[in-house]
Motif scaffolding. Structure first.
Motif, PDB file in Angstrom:
ATOM      1  N   ASN A  66       0.849  -1.182   0.000  1.00 55.30           N
ATOM      2  CA  ASN A  66       0.000   0.000   0.000  1.00 55.30           C
ATOM      3  C   ASN A  66       0.889   1.236   0.000  1.00 55.30           C
ATOM      4  O   ASN A  66       2.111   1.124  -0.115  1.00 55.30           O
ATOM      5  CB  ASN A  66      -0.960  -0.013   1.200  1.00 55.30           C
ATOM      6  N   ASN A  67       0.281   2.385   0.125  1.00 57.20           N
ATOM      7  CA  ASN A  67       1.020   3.640   0.134  1.00 57.20           C
ATOM      8  C   ASN A  67       0.743   4.404   1.423  1.00 57.20           C
ATOM      9  O   ASN A  67      -0.358   4.323   1.982  1.00 57.20           O
ATOM     10  CB  ASN A  67       0.634   4.504  -1.067  1.00 57.20           C
ATOM     11  N   VAL A  68       1.745   5.130   1.892  1.00 54.60           N
ATOM     12  CA  VAL A  68       1.587   5.968   3.080  1.00 54.60           C
ATOM     13  C   VAL A  68       2.037   7.383   2.740  1.00 54.60           C
ATOM     14  O   VAL A  68       2.929   7.592   1.907  1.00 54.60           O
ATOM     15  CB  VAL A  68       2.402   5.422   4.278  1.00 54.60           C
ATOM     16  N   SER A  69       1.405   8.362   3.367  1.00 52.13           N
ATOM     17  CA  SER A  69       1.710   9.767   3.093  1.00 52.13           C
ATOM     18  C   SER A  69       3.019  10.174   3.753  1.00 52.13           C
ATOM     19  O   SER A  69       3.424   9.629   4.782  1.00 52.13           O
ATOM     20  CB  SER A  69       0.572  10.655   3.599  1.00 52.13           C
ATOM     21  N   ILE A  70       3.691  11.159   3.161  1.00 52.33           N
ATOM     22  CA  ILE A  70       4.918  11.711   3.727  1.00 52.33           C
ATOM     23  C   ILE A  70       4.737  13.221   3.919  1.00 52.33           C
ATOM     24  O   ILE A  70       3.883  13.839   3.272  1.00 52.33           O
ATOM     25  CB  ILE A  70       6.140  11.411   2.840  1.00 52.33           C
ATOM     26  N   PRO A  71       5.518  13.842   4.811  1.00 52.27           N
ATOM     27  CA  PRO A  71       5.281  15.237   5.189  1.00 52.27           C
ATOM     28  C   PRO A  71       5.341  16.235   4.041  1.00 52.27           C
ATOM     29  O   PRO A  71       4.634  17.251   4.062  1.00 52.27           O
ATOM     30  CB  PRO A  71       6.397  15.510   6.207  1.00 52.27           C
ATOM     31  N   THR A  72       6.174  15.987   3.032  1.00 50.98           N
ATOM     32  CA  THR A  72       6.342  16.955   1.955  1.00 50.98           C
ATOM     33  C   THR A  72       5.250  16.847   0.895  1.00 50.98           C
ATOM     34  O   THR A  72       5.258  17.578  -0.095  1.00 50.98           O
ATOM     35  CB  THR A  72       7.713  16.763   1.275  1.00 50.98           C
ATOM     36  N   GLY A  73       4.301  15.945   1.099  1.00 52.87           N
ATOM     37  CA  GLY A  73       3.254  15.718   0.112  1.00 52.87           C
ATOM     38  C   GLY A  73       3.559  14.472  -0.699  1.00 52.87           C
ATOM     39  O   GLY A  73       4.702  14.056  -0.828  1.00 52.87           O
ATOM     40  N   GLY A  74       2.533  13.881  -1.259  1.00 49.84           N
ATOM     41  CA  GLY A  74       2.737  12.647  -2.001  1.00 49.84           C
ATOM     42  C   GLY A  74       2.791  11.452  -1.073  1.00 49.84           C
ATOM     43  O   GLY A  74       2.489  11.536   0.128  1.00 49.84           O
ATOM     44  N   GLN A  75       3.200  10.326  -1.617  1.00 52.49           N
ATOM     45  CA  GLN A  75       3.201   9.079  -0.869  1.00 52.49           C
ATOM     46  C   GLN A  75       4.445   8.258  -1.179  1.00 52.49           C
ATOM     47  O   GLN A  75       5.132   8.495  -2.175  1.00 52.49           O
ATOM     48  CB  GLN A  75       1.951   8.255  -1.213  1.00 52.49           C
ATOM     49  N   MET A  76       4.730   7.308  -0.291  1.00 50.84           N
ATOM     50  CA  MET A  76       5.777   6.329  -0.572  1.00 50.84           C
ATOM     51  C   MET A  76       5.211   4.931  -0.375  1.00 50.84           C
ATOM     52  O   MET A  76       4.154   4.733   0.235  1.00 50.84           O
ATOM     53  CB  MET A  76       7.004   6.547   0.312  1.00 50.84           C
ATOM     54  N   SER A  77       5.911   3.956  -0.905  1.00 46.71           N
ATOM     55  CA  SER A  77       5.441   2.577  -0.918  1.00 46.71           C
ATOM     56  C   SER A  77       5.722   1.885   0.412  1.00 46.71           C
ATOM     57  O   SER A  77       6.767   2.106   1.030  1.00 46.71           O
ATOM     58  CB  SER A  77       6.127   1.808  -2.057  1.00 46.71           C
ATOM     59  N   GLN A  78       4.781   1.058   0.851  1.00 47.02           N
ATOM     60  CA  GLN A  78       4.956   0.233   2.044  1.00 47.02           C
ATOM     61  C   GLN A  78       4.657  -1.216   1.683  1.00 47.02           C
ATOM     62  O   GLN A  78       3.649  -1.527   1.057  1.00 47.02           O
ATOM     63  CB  GLN A  78       4.026   0.669   3.179  1.00 47.02           C
ATOM     64  N   ILE A  79       5.554  -2.113   2.074  1.00 48.67           N
ATOM     65  CA  ILE A  79       5.372  -3.553   1.895  1.00 48.67           C
ATOM     66  C   ILE A  79       5.279  -4.194   3.272  1.00 48.67           C
ATOM     67  O   ILE A  79       6.162  -4.000   4.114  1.00 48.67           O
ATOM     68  CB  ILE A  79       6.526  -4.193   1.110  1.00 48.67           C
ATOM     69  N   ASN A  80       4.217  -4.944   3.511  1.00 52.50           N
ATOM     70  CA  ASN A  80       4.083  -5.724   4.736  1.00 52.50           C
ATOM     71  C   ASN A  80       4.286  -7.192   4.376  1.00 52.50           C
ATOM     72  O   ASN A  80       3.498  -7.765   3.625  1.00 52.50           O
ATOM     73  CB  ASN A  80       2.702  -5.525   5.359  1.00 52.50           C
ATOM     74  N   LEU A  81       5.351  -7.781   4.879  1.00 50.21           N
ATOM     75  CA  LEU A  81       5.687  -9.181   4.586  1.00 50.21           C
ATOM     76  C   LEU A  81       5.461 -10.021   5.824  1.00 50.21           C
ATOM     77  O   LEU A  81       5.910  -9.666   6.916  1.00 50.21           O
ATOM     78  CB  LEU A  81       7.132  -9.286   4.110  1.00 50.21           C
ATOM     79  N   ASN A  82       4.752 -11.145   5.642  1.00 51.43           N
ATOM     80  CA  ASN A  82       4.476 -12.064   6.740  1.00 51.43           C
ATOM     81  C   ASN A  82       4.982 -13.446   6.381  1.00 51.43           C
ATOM     82  O   ASN A  82       4.671 -13.969   5.308  1.00 51.43           O
ATOM     83  CB  ASN A  82       2.976 -12.122   7.028  1.00 51.43           C
ATOM     84  N   ALA A  83       5.783 -14.037   7.258  1.00 54.44           N
ATOM     85  CA  ALA A  83       6.274 -15.409   7.085  1.00 54.44           C
ATOM     86  C   ALA A  83       5.787 -16.240   8.271  1.00 54.44           C
ATOM     87  O   ALA A  83       5.898 -15.811   9.419  1.00 54.44           O
ATOM     88  CB  ALA A  83       7.796 -15.430   7.012  1.00 54.44           C
TER      89      ALA A  83
END
Length: 274
Positions: free
Chosen positions: A101-118
């Motif tokens: 999914n994506n999460v917001s960052i302070p300067t505007g826009g978003q960055m990618s987030q990966i949640n991995l489960n083993a």
């Protein structure tokens, strides 16, 4: 680790490279007493053979003299491919799933987030990675071991082994439950629970709205067996790197700025046909 087909039955819990404040360390090449051992007479065969060159996926370690900050060889700054390699080279029985999914960052826009489960059923690892798309790096690892009946470990032994690797914890807990924290400031100094930023830095919450004044937070928790409170039924250890989280925010912001510059260069070479 050797390359080629790998079948590994045991998997250490907090084993990895690096040493805690007490000077002890747990090598990733040794069997740890924290992980439940398989019964050779009744254990089921491995799920499958993993075809990996495990020499490419050696666990990272903290720099000499720095406190240990890995969980089972998984460490902040690793890529998704490195995480998968380390996990499967240790134990090919892991079922690995991811969601993005994506999460917001302070300067505007978003960055990618990966949640991995083993997950093997009794051994669960969760990893969070952040960064620009395709450049995500590990910022959080937590691992939970559930002990099968008859193979529980003494809580005192677990606390001693965890302290031997990471250093002395600020012990907390209630009743027979044992837990503790280690929190470090951005310059690597150990923070005390009386410091004003301790509470905010102790959290394992993902914070991308601002830079926290912390390096990382390490915690452990032991849940006692109901029939015998001196034995553990479940054990968890977790590490969150706030400095790596901030590094990924900065990196994503730089990627955004480069994209804007490329767009400006393209605009100079053409114009809108209105």
């Amino acid at each position: 680790m050797r390359g080629g087909h790998v079948l590994i039955a045991g998997l250490i819990l907090v084993g990895g490279c690096g040493s805690g404040e007490s000077g002890g360390n747990i090598s990733s090449s040794n069997e740890s007493s924290l992980a439940p051992q398989a019964d050779s007479l009744t254990a089921a065969p491995a799920v499958q053979t993993v075809d990996l060159n495990c020499g490419q996926f050696k666990p990272q370690s903290a720099q000499r003299g720095q406190p240990a900050d890995d969980v089972g060889g998984l460490r902040q700054g690793m890529t998704e491919a490195q995480v998968r390699g380390v996990l499967l080279c240790k134990n090919p029985s892991y079922a690995i799933n991811t969601n993005k999914n994506n999460v917001s960052i302070p300067t505007g826009g978003q960055m990618s987030q990966i949640n991995l489960n083993a997950d093997t059923g009794l051994d669960k690892v969760n990893v969070w990675l952040l960064g620009p798309p395709g450049g995500e790096k590990v910022v959080h690892i937590d691992r939970t071991i559930e002990y099968p009946s008859g193979k529980e470990l003494p809580i005192a032994n677990i606390a001693q082994e965890v302290t031997g690797k990471y250093g002395t914890f600020d012990d907390t807990g209630y009743g027979n439950q044992r837990s503790g924290w280690i929190v470090r400031s951005r310059d690597g100094e150990r923070m005390a629970n009386g410091n004003t930023s301790y509470g905010e830095c102790r959290s394992h919450s993902l914070r991308t709205d601002k830079a926290l004044p912390c390096l990382h937070s390490i915690s452990y928790e032991v849940v006692p067996n109901q029939q015998n409170p001196a034995l553990a039924s479940r054990f968890n250890v977790a590490i969150t790197s706030f400095s790596t989280t901030n590094d990924m925010i900065v990196l994503t912001t730089e990627h955004q700025a480069k994209a804007v510059r490329r767009a400006e260069e393209n605009a100079e070479q053409g114009s809108l046909d209105l």
